[in-house]
Design a protein around this motif. Sequence first.
Motif, PDB file in Angstrom:
ATOM      1  N   SER A 165     -11.230  16.368   0.759  1.00  0.00           N
ATOM      2  CA  SER A 165     -10.745  15.072   0.018  1.00  0.00           C
ATOM      3  C   SER A 165      -9.849  15.491  -0.917  1.00  0.00           C
ATOM      4  O   SER A 165      -8.786  14.806  -1.355  1.00  0.00           O
ATOM      5  CB  SER A 165     -11.958  14.528  -0.905  1.00  0.00           C
ATOM      6  N   GLU A 201      -9.372  -2.220   9.224  1.00  0.00           N
ATOM      7  CA  GLU A 201      -9.452  -1.690   7.781  1.00  0.00           C
ATOM      8  C   GLU A 201      -9.858  -0.139   7.711  1.00  0.00           C
ATOM      9  O   GLU A 201      -9.269   0.417   6.915  1.00  0.00           O
ATOM     10  CB  GLU A 201     -10.885  -2.339   7.011  1.00  0.00           C
ATOM     11  N   GLN A 202     -10.090   0.465   8.717  1.00  0.00           N
ATOM     12  CA  GLN A 202     -10.370   2.088   8.865  1.00  0.00           C
ATOM     13  C   GLN A 202      -9.040   2.491   8.968  1.00  0.00           C
ATOM     14  O   GLN A 202      -8.540   3.539   8.016  1.00  0.00           O
ATOM     15  CB  GLN A 202     -11.273   2.477   9.983  1.00  0.00           C
ATOM     16  N   THR A 204      -3.403   4.619   3.756  1.00  0.00           N
ATOM     17  CA  THR A 204      -3.418   4.577   2.368  1.00  0.00           C
ATOM     18  C   THR A 204      -3.696   5.745   1.567  1.00  0.00           C
ATOM     19  O   THR A 204      -2.944   6.406   0.865  1.00  0.00           O
ATOM     20  CB  THR A 204      -4.369   3.624   1.807  1.00  0.00           C
ATOM     21  N   GLY A 205      -4.808   6.577   2.110  1.00  0.00           N
ATOM     22  CA  GLY A 205      -4.932   7.820   1.564  1.00  0.00           C
ATOM     23  C   GLY A 205      -3.929   8.941   1.722  1.00  0.00           C
ATOM     24  O   GLY A 205      -3.650   9.691   0.914  1.00  0.00           O
ATOM     25  N   SER A 252      -6.742  12.250  10.681  1.00  0.00           N
ATOM     26  CA  SER A 252      -7.181  12.107   9.236  1.00  0.00           C
ATOM     27  C   SER A 252      -8.309  12.748   8.803  1.00  0.00           C
ATOM     28  O   SER A 252      -8.814  12.924   7.754  1.00  0.00           O
ATOM     29  CB  SER A 252      -7.640  10.406   9.305  1.00  0.00           C
ATOM     30  N   VAL A 262      -6.354   1.350   8.053  1.00  0.00           N
ATOM     31  CA  VAL A 262      -5.531   1.065   6.658  1.00  0.00           C
ATOM     32  C   VAL A 262      -6.123   2.043   5.737  1.00  0.00           C
ATOM     33  O   VAL A 262      -5.160   2.409   4.695  1.00  0.00           O
ATOM     34  CB  VAL A 262      -5.545  -0.399   6.257  1.00  0.00           C
ATOM     35  N   GLU A 263      -7.263   2.334   5.464  1.00  0.00           N
ATOM     36  CA  GLU A 263      -7.893   3.064   4.434  1.00  0.00           C
ATOM     37  C   GLU A 263      -7.392   4.321   4.551  1.00  0.00           C
ATOM     38  O   GLU A 263      -7.066   5.216   3.643  1.00  0.00           O
ATOM     39  CB  GLU A 263      -9.223   2.927   4.473  1.00  0.00           C
ATOM     40  N   GLU A 264      -7.256   4.895   5.906  1.00  0.00           N
ATOM     41  CA  GLU A 264      -6.834   6.247   6.119  1.00  0.00           C
ATOM     42  C   GLU A 264      -5.542   6.388   5.816  1.00  0.00           C
ATOM     43  O   GLU A 264      -4.823   7.416   5.283  1.00  0.00           O
ATOM     44  CB  GLU A 264      -6.991   6.697   7.688  1.00  0.00           C
ATOM     45  N   GLN A 281       0.740  -1.175  -0.044  1.00  0.00           N
ATOM     46  CA  GLN A 281      -0.018  -0.064   0.008  1.00  0.00           C
ATOM     47  C   GLN A 281       0.538   1.331  -0.065  1.00  0.00           C
ATOM     48  O   GLN A 281       0.209   2.264  -0.111  1.00  0.00           O
ATOM     49  CB  GLN A 281      -0.822   0.106   1.064  1.00  0.00           C
ATOM     50  N   THR A 331      -2.664  -2.580   9.759  1.00  0.00           N
ATOM     51  CA  THR A 331      -2.715  -3.939   9.037  1.00  0.00           C
ATOM     52  C   THR A 331      -2.368  -5.278  10.011  1.00  0.00           C
ATOM     53  O   THR A 331      -3.264  -6.087   9.759  1.00  0.00           O
ATOM     54  CB  THR A 331      -1.372  -4.071   8.154  1.00  0.00           C
TER      55      THR A 331
END
Length: 520
Positions: free
Chosen positions: A504, A279-280, A286-287, A443, A282-284, A163, A274
Amino acid sequence: MELAALATRAVPGLSPTGVADAPDDARDFMSAVVVDGSGNRWRVRGPQHQQAAMRLETEVQVLRGFSTAIRAELPFRVPSVAGATRVEDMRVFVYNHLPGEPVELPDLVRASPELIEDLGRTMAAVHDLSETVVDHADLPGYSAERVRQRRLNELDAAASTGQVPPLLLRRWERAMEDKALWDFAPTVVHGDLHEDNLLIEGERVMAVTGWTDLHVGDPADDLAWLIASPEQTFSDRVLAAYTAQRRTAPDEHVLRRAALSAEFALAQWMIRGTTGGNEQMVEEATGLLKQLASDIETYGGRPIALDPPEEDKPQAPADTQDSKPVRRAGAAATIAGAGAWDASDDDGEPAFITDADVAEADPSDGAAEQETGVVTPVPAHAAPRPVATQRTASDDDPLTEEIPAYVDDAGEFDLPAPVTGSLPIQPDHDSERRAKQKNFFPSSAASAASARSASSSASSSSASSAISSASAQSAPSAVSAASGASAEPVGSAAESAASPAEASSSSIYERHPGLRPPGS
């Protein structure tokens, strides 16, 4: 109110009349400020899981190592444990309250020269502490090379997630492989130093809290929060005061490694999400990693590695060649199936070269190498990099020994039993920002603003007024925070007014200009 009940059990005679939230890392700890009938204030801190419990036990051991003589030498105060009580297999601690309140980073950037100087003095005093404080608590110490290897291990773990943008992997690896960058003298390191752990009153840093990650290592780790400030010059001003106060001058590359630490915090956030299956997170992460990569591609990034990238290095002229021989694995290769090369039998035709028939020589036997010319081939895979071991508490471990008699850890004072059971393990939205490691990269404005709301409540003149303020404003704060995210620096008034579309498209550099390369 559960923390207030636990404080009653931990400190004999404590009768709470008010309680308010205290800023903390919400995924690891739950905290509150309790006011008793005499107006005294106490900080209650409990772990959310076993790893956090071990960190709290470590902090208690560290605070015991701050003898009266050491405390007298410091320009700030450190906490003292007033009591503790056990909930299942974890302990909740009560600390004597310290003067001062945390100040948000945007406000620190605009601080007076006197406060800037005291920030530098505070960090210098931490790094000038005797290593006996770390040894007393049986905490780890790392050499400069060990610190570099640990960073490389973390980089490998981050890369394995798939990622992290390649641009960041190359940038960080180049810095970590640059050994000249890691030529520093290890010092005592706080390990979790940022604005929330600095209690300020007027123009002075009154106290430093959060001693759960003390160790001997790279002082740049304690400077990383400065790099993420909303103004580039802030870190330079504090560093100048810090350098003037240190007993020995810091190395010239400390800010480069601090910038690396600030950027790499995103990768550490990714690793944590990870490994924890969140998952939240990881998503944050990643962005944010994609945003950082985009910003570095646009602006060039703050200098970290001493050597420029390969594509930026001047190339040697085509008609010149470095003919200096280099001895390496394969230098004593033989012709396949024909044994050693015979000059008298040379027919001028190319031959297939292999290492298969090369006899390995003892690396310690210099004479054998000189006679045969054989060099031991380099192993195909390097040995695993050293990884620091994690201490665990045991029955005979000093970390788990009972606190002195003033602690009601066994119910010996026959006080009313508190509400017991499992500690809450799910952080609410109002404290989500506390989970962000070092608070470098919150985030969203929603989590940041709500955490700020809790912090302001905790800093009221009294806990009772803080409770009424928190109850009156918690709903509108949540609504306004959730109504939009921010592209402005953390803590700005625009934080709750920006639209989701603006958030965003915001970049790391817009929220943390200190990460930009100078002059951009």
